[in-house]
Design an enzyme around this catalytic site. Structure first.
Site: not given
Ligand SMILES: NC(=O)c1ccc[n+]([C@@H]2O[C@H](COP(=O)([O-])OP(=O)(O)OC[C@H]3O[C@@H](n4cnc5c(N)ncnc54)[C@H](O)[C@@H]3O)[C@@H](O)[C@H]2O)c1
Length: 275
Positions: A153, A166, A170
């Site tokens: 991130s 976080y 990250k």
């Molecule tokens: N959305 C953003 O702006 C953003 C920015 C930077 C990084 N990220 C990273 O991207 C990745 C995906 O995030 P997203 O935005 O798609 O979120 P999201 O909540 O839409 O999807 C994440 C999925 O991961 C699953 N999950 C969570 N904890 C888990 C675990 N312990 N074991 C198995 N599955 C698990 C959840 O059930 C969910 O279905 C994450 O690592 C997040 O930190 C997201």
């Protein structure tokens, strides 16, 4: 159906929703057979069903990546079901924000567990298969590359107020990425990170002020962003908006294809031009 990843086998953690789901759909649409993981069975089954309906191949491995037995099960699902393992995407995760003076040990440990320890365990669990496969391929004169993409991130690259846990996790995964790129270069594994900026998923779209929460293994975790902060954040992005999960998946896909075979140990920021 395209064929850029024909014959490849991919693990994508957290692929029941959001970015992970789009990564899985994209890899499958290019011919990869994908092991779908999520904490929640229903969205995992939905991703599998959507891949199969589109003519692809996928199976589910439901469970939490933070479970100490999970990594071996995840790797075994790929090796037992599809007899291979070529792409690992460490994506599962969530946010659990607080300013540091209000952050509990549990909050701190939870972020390290899901974003850093879990990917470490998955790579460790895959190491035996990867070493043996790469040795056999080398003896047979085959030039086979494997791919690891760790999801980071911009919080981990630049820091973000309210996200000490976080951001630390990250940033840690970027260190893991760089170390593994050096360790696994001899096995022809490209190891890279993609650090997302603002991507529109349930983590960022929900209205934090309205008390939005997600269920993580029975625990209610507050997520979302204040709408005004979200608007201000989007105004600072050169492309003028947050990214879609499909656009996020595109950045990961670039690290999974043969064209990136000589790129390793890198952190790619996918943030609409915002540094
Ligand atoms: N959305 C953003 O702006 C953003 C920015 C930077 C990084 N990220 C990273 O991207 C990745 C995906 O995030 P997203 O935005 O798609 O979120 P999201 O909540 O839409 O999807 C994440 C999925 O991961 C699953 N999950 C969570 N904890 C888990 C675990 N312990 N074991 C198995 N599955 C698990 C959840 O059930 C969910 O279905 C994450 O690592 C997040 O930190 C997201």
């Amino acid at each position: 159906m395209n064929t850029k990843l024909e014959g490849k086998v991919a693990l994508v953690s957290g692929s029941g929703r959001g970015i992970g789901r789009e990564i899985a759909l994209k890899l499958a649409s290019e011919g990869a057979r994908v092991v779908i993981n999520d904490l929640d069975a229903e969205p995992a089954a939905q991703t599998v069903a959507d891949i199969v309906a589109a003519g692809g191949t996928a199976t589910a491995c439901v469970g939490s990546v933070t479970d100490s037995k999970f990594a071996d099960q995840f790797v075994a699902t790929a090796v037992d079901t599809y007899k291979g393992l070529d792409i690992i995407v460490n994506n599962a995760g969530y946010t659990w924000d607080s300013v540091v003076q209000k952050m509990s040990d549990e909050q701190w440990e939870a972020m390290l567990a899901v974003h850093l320890t879990a990917p470490f365990r998955i790579l460790r669990a895959a190491s035996g298969f990867i070493r043996d496969a790469s040795r056999q391929e080398a003896e047979a004169g085959q030039d086979v590359f494997r791919k690891v993409v760790n999801i980071s991130s911009t919080s981990g690259v630049y820091g973000n107020a309210g996200q000490a846990n976080y951001a630390a996790a990250k940033a840690g995964i970027n260190g893991l990425t760089k170390a593994m790129a050096k360790e696994w270069g001899r096995y022809k594994v490209n190891v890279n990170s993609v650090a997302f900026g603002l991507i529109k998923t349930r983590l960022t779209e929900a209205d934090a002020d309205a008390g939005a929460k997600i269920d993580i293994a029975g625990q209610q975790i507050r997520v979302g962003v204040n709408p005004q902060i979200l608007k201000n954040a989007e105004a600072m992005i050169p492309l003028g908006r947050g990214g879609t999960p499909q656009e996020a998946a595109g950045a990961v896909y670039m690290f999974c294809i043969p064209e990136s075979n000589y790129v390793s140990g890198q952190v790619l920021v996918c943030g609409g031009g915002r540094p």
